[in-house]
Every structure is written in C-alpha cells, then in structure tokens.
Design a protein around this motif. Structure first.
Motif, PDB file in Angstrom:
ATOM      1  N   LEU A 280      -3.841  -3.526   1.784  1.00  0.00           N
ATOM      2  CA  LEU A 280      -3.684  -4.433   0.653  1.00  0.00           C
ATOM      3  C   LEU A 280      -2.937  -3.681  -0.438  1.00  0.00           C
ATOM      4  CD1 LEU A 280      -7.305  -5.895   0.678  1.00  0.00           C
ATOM      5  CD2 LEU A 280      -5.229  -7.123   1.355  1.00  0.00           C
ATOM      6  N   SER A 281      -1.648  -3.998  -0.584  1.00  0.00           N
ATOM      7  CA  SER A 281      -0.771  -3.217  -1.459  1.00  0.00           C
ATOM      8  C   SER A 281      -0.186  -4.089  -2.566  1.00  0.00           C
ATOM      9  CB  SER A 281       0.377  -2.606  -0.652  1.00  0.00           C
ATOM     10  OG  SER A 281      -0.116  -1.818   0.415  1.00  0.00           O
ATOM     11  N   PRO A 282      -0.402  -3.739  -3.835  1.00  0.00           N
ATOM     12  CA  PRO A 282       0.220  -4.496  -4.923  1.00  0.00           C
ATOM     13  C   PRO A 282       1.742  -4.333  -4.904  1.00  0.00           C
ATOM     14  CG  PRO A 282      -1.653  -3.212  -5.723  1.00  0.00           C
ATOM     15  CD  PRO A 282      -1.344  -2.733  -4.334  1.00  0.00           C
ATOM     16  N   LEU A 283       2.440  -5.424  -5.202  1.00  0.00           N
ATOM     17  CA  LEU A 283       3.895  -5.448  -5.308  1.00  0.00           C
ATOM     18  C   LEU A 283       4.286  -6.057  -6.650  1.00  0.00           C
ATOM     19  CD1 LEU A 283       4.808  -6.967  -1.802  1.00  0.00           C
ATOM     20  CD2 LEU A 283       4.923  -4.551  -2.435  1.00  0.00           C
ATOM     21  N   MET A 284       5.578  -5.979  -6.976  1.00  0.00           N
ATOM     22  CA  MET A 284       6.134  -6.660  -8.146  1.00  0.00           C
ATOM     23  C   MET A 284       5.351  -6.319  -9.413  1.00  0.00           C
ATOM     24  SD  MET A 284       6.796 -10.325  -6.258  1.00  0.00           S
ATOM     25  CE  MET A 284       7.072 -11.175  -7.797  1.00  0.00           C
ATOM     26  N   ASN A 285       5.197  -5.005  -9.650  1.00  0.00           N
ATOM     27  CA  ASN A 285       4.475  -4.527 -10.833  1.00  0.00           C
ATOM     28  C   ASN A 285       3.058  -5.101 -10.907  1.00  0.00           C
ATOM     29  OD1 ASN A 285       6.640  -2.940 -11.831  1.00  0.00           O
ATOM     30  ND2 ASN A 285       7.600  -4.793 -12.662  1.00  0.00           N
ATOM     31  N   GLY A 286       2.430  -5.211  -9.744  1.00  0.00           N
ATOM     32  CA  GLY A 286       1.050  -5.670  -9.696  1.00  0.00           C
ATOM     33  C   GLY A 286       0.873  -7.171  -9.787  1.00  0.00           C
ATOM     34  N   LYS A 287       1.951  -7.934  -9.662  1.00  0.00           N
ATOM     35  CA  LYS A 287       1.853  -9.393  -9.752  1.00  0.00           C
ATOM     36  C   LYS A 287       1.636 -10.055  -8.397  1.00  0.00           C
ATOM     37  CE  LYS A 287       2.368  -9.446 -14.180  1.00  0.00           C
ATOM     38  NZ  LYS A 287       1.177  -9.762 -15.034  1.00  0.00           N
ATOM     39  N   ARG A 288       1.874  -9.312  -7.323  1.00  0.00           N
ATOM     40  CA  ARG A 288       1.696  -9.862  -5.978  1.00  0.00           C
ATOM     41  C   ARG A 288       0.896  -8.866  -5.147  1.00  0.00           C
ATOM     42  NH1 ARG A 288       6.893 -12.085  -2.997  1.00  0.00           N
ATOM     43  NH2 ARG A 288       6.388 -13.794  -4.419  1.00  0.00           N
ATOM     44  N   ILE A 289      -0.016  -9.374  -4.325  1.00  0.00           N
ATOM     45  CA  ILE A 289      -0.750  -8.528  -3.396  1.00  0.00           C
ATOM     46  C   ILE A 289      -0.174  -8.753  -2.000  1.00  0.00           C
ATOM     47  CG2 ILE A 289      -2.600 -10.246  -3.126  1.00  0.00           C
ATOM     48  CD1 ILE A 289      -3.093  -6.448  -3.029  1.00  0.00           C
TER      49      ILE A 289
END
Length: 248
Positions: free
Chosen positions: A131-140
C-alpha cells in the motif's frame, strides 16, 4: 513459543449466505480436530445460518448482534472480543478449508519468525500486496510486491482475509466500525501505520469459493464506505492492482 490448535479460535462474520457459512464450518471440522469457531451473523432472522443449519451451528459459538447489518467492521470486532484463546484465525464466510491450508506449517513459522499478522493465499489471489501513497499522498496504490522474503514467506503490507494473529494484536488494531464494507485495505493500512509486521505464506491456501446472493451483492456494492475510508486517511483516490482508479 508454541501454539496448540486449542489456543486458536476461528472467527467468521457472515450475512445472508447461510449455505456458504455452513460449508466453511463443515470444512473446518473435517480438516481440524475440534476447532474453536465463532460466527457473527447480522442477517435478517429468516436468512440466518443457525436456523438454516442447526446441526452445523451447534459446532460453533453463534452471535447475533442486536441490529441487522451492523457491517463487517462491527461484526468482526464482536467476534474478536468474544475470543478466549491467545490466537485467532480470521476467515470470510465464502472460504473453504482444505489440506492445502497447511496449518501446522503456518503455526510453526509464526512461532519462529517476526510476524504479527500471517496471511494465507486464496487460490490465485491473496498474493503479498503493498500500500503505497502516490501523488503527494493524495492517492493510495494497492499493488503486488513485498518488503523481504524468507523462502515461501513474504513480508508486505496487506494479506488476504484469511490470517493468523495474536488475539490481542487484533483487539488493539480493530476494524473501523463505520465501514460496513470496503474495510479490508483500511484495516491493513492502519496496521502499516502501527508498524505491525504482515506476511503471507505462499504455500498455504484456503479455497475462495464465492457464493452469489442478490441481497448480499447489494450490501457489498455500497461504495460510500470505500469513499469514507479513503477520506479518513486524506486520500482522494485509490489505484487498484489492475491499474484502475476509484475516487473518494
């Protein structure tokens, strides 16, 4: 540390799939000697497991919450609170236990390796997942992957809904009781934040034999609970393993 089968309770949350729950309980009793089983059934009275299969239900502790459709989060927490053994094994009501569970092997590894939640495969599913945050933490991003490996055991962030753990570990973590469905990733995301060590045994399996039910499908499709879980952690969307994106 040693674990006896008598030290472990199997926890099942079910709703409106009495035959499926019956099949799972019978499979447990076939392959495990005198298993401890707790079933939480929050279905309508006429759709419950106990009246439909009283002989099978007599092999379990069956709990009916005061309300119908309390949801997966509440139901599983009720089950875990009722456990009196040191260890618990979570199962979904459409799982089937076979000799491929290799429970002795799973228990032996749990005692020897640094693991808090130890999942098994579901046929082709249940592979180690991150489970990796993407887009500066806006998407998981929910994707296949692992942190490290020791033979068939892979450490990761998320396993299947068939896992072994210490009861106190799960009592402390708990499921979010506001999430009646789409609770799975959120439970394991909080396990990651709590730095719990999650692993999957790649050579231990349950069979995932889905049972279709029109009213059950309606309950499962309430996407508002997925949105609720995403917003809770500040995510605007989720990227699924196949590449699709769902939004809060």
């Amino acid at each position: 540390m040693t674990i006896q089968l008598s030290d472990t309770t199997f926890c099942i949350k079910t709703i409106h799939r009495p035959w499926s729950c019956h099949r799972l309980v019978e499979s447990l009793c076939k392959h495990i000697v005198e298993p401890n089983i707790i079933v939480v059934d929050d279905g309508q009275p006429e759709r419950r497991f106990l009246p439909a299969y009283p002989e099978t239900a007599a092999k379990c502790q069956v709990i009916h919450p005061a309300q119908v459709d309390v949801g997966v989060g509440v139901g599983r927490n009720i089950a875990v609170e009722a456990v009196t053994t040191e260890f618990m094994f979570l199962l979904d009501d459409d799982h089937v236990v076979t000799p491929n569970l290799n429970l002795d092997k799973l228990i032996d590894r749990f005692t020897k390796l640094d693991i808090d939640i130890f999942g098994v495969r579901q046929g082709a599913g249940g592979r180690p997942t991150m489970l990796s945050p993407l887009m500066n933490g806006k998407r998981i991003w929910m994707h296949r992957g692992e942190i490290k490996r020791n033979g068939y055991v892979a450490w990761c962030h998320m396993s299947s809904n068939a896992f072994l753990a210490r009861t106190e570990t799960i009592r402390s973590l708990r499921w979010d009781e506001e999430l009646k469905t789409f609770e799975h990733w959120e439970f394991f995301y909080r396990a990651k934040l709590a730095e719990l060590k999650v692993a999957v045994a790649g050579d231990c399996f349950v069979k995932h034999a889905h049972v279709e039910s029109a009213d059950y499908r309606v309950l499962r499709q309430r996407s508002k609970f997925r949105s609720m879980g995403l917003r809770k952690h500040g995510f605007q969307s989720m990227r699924l393993p196949g590449g699709g994106v769902v939004r809060a």
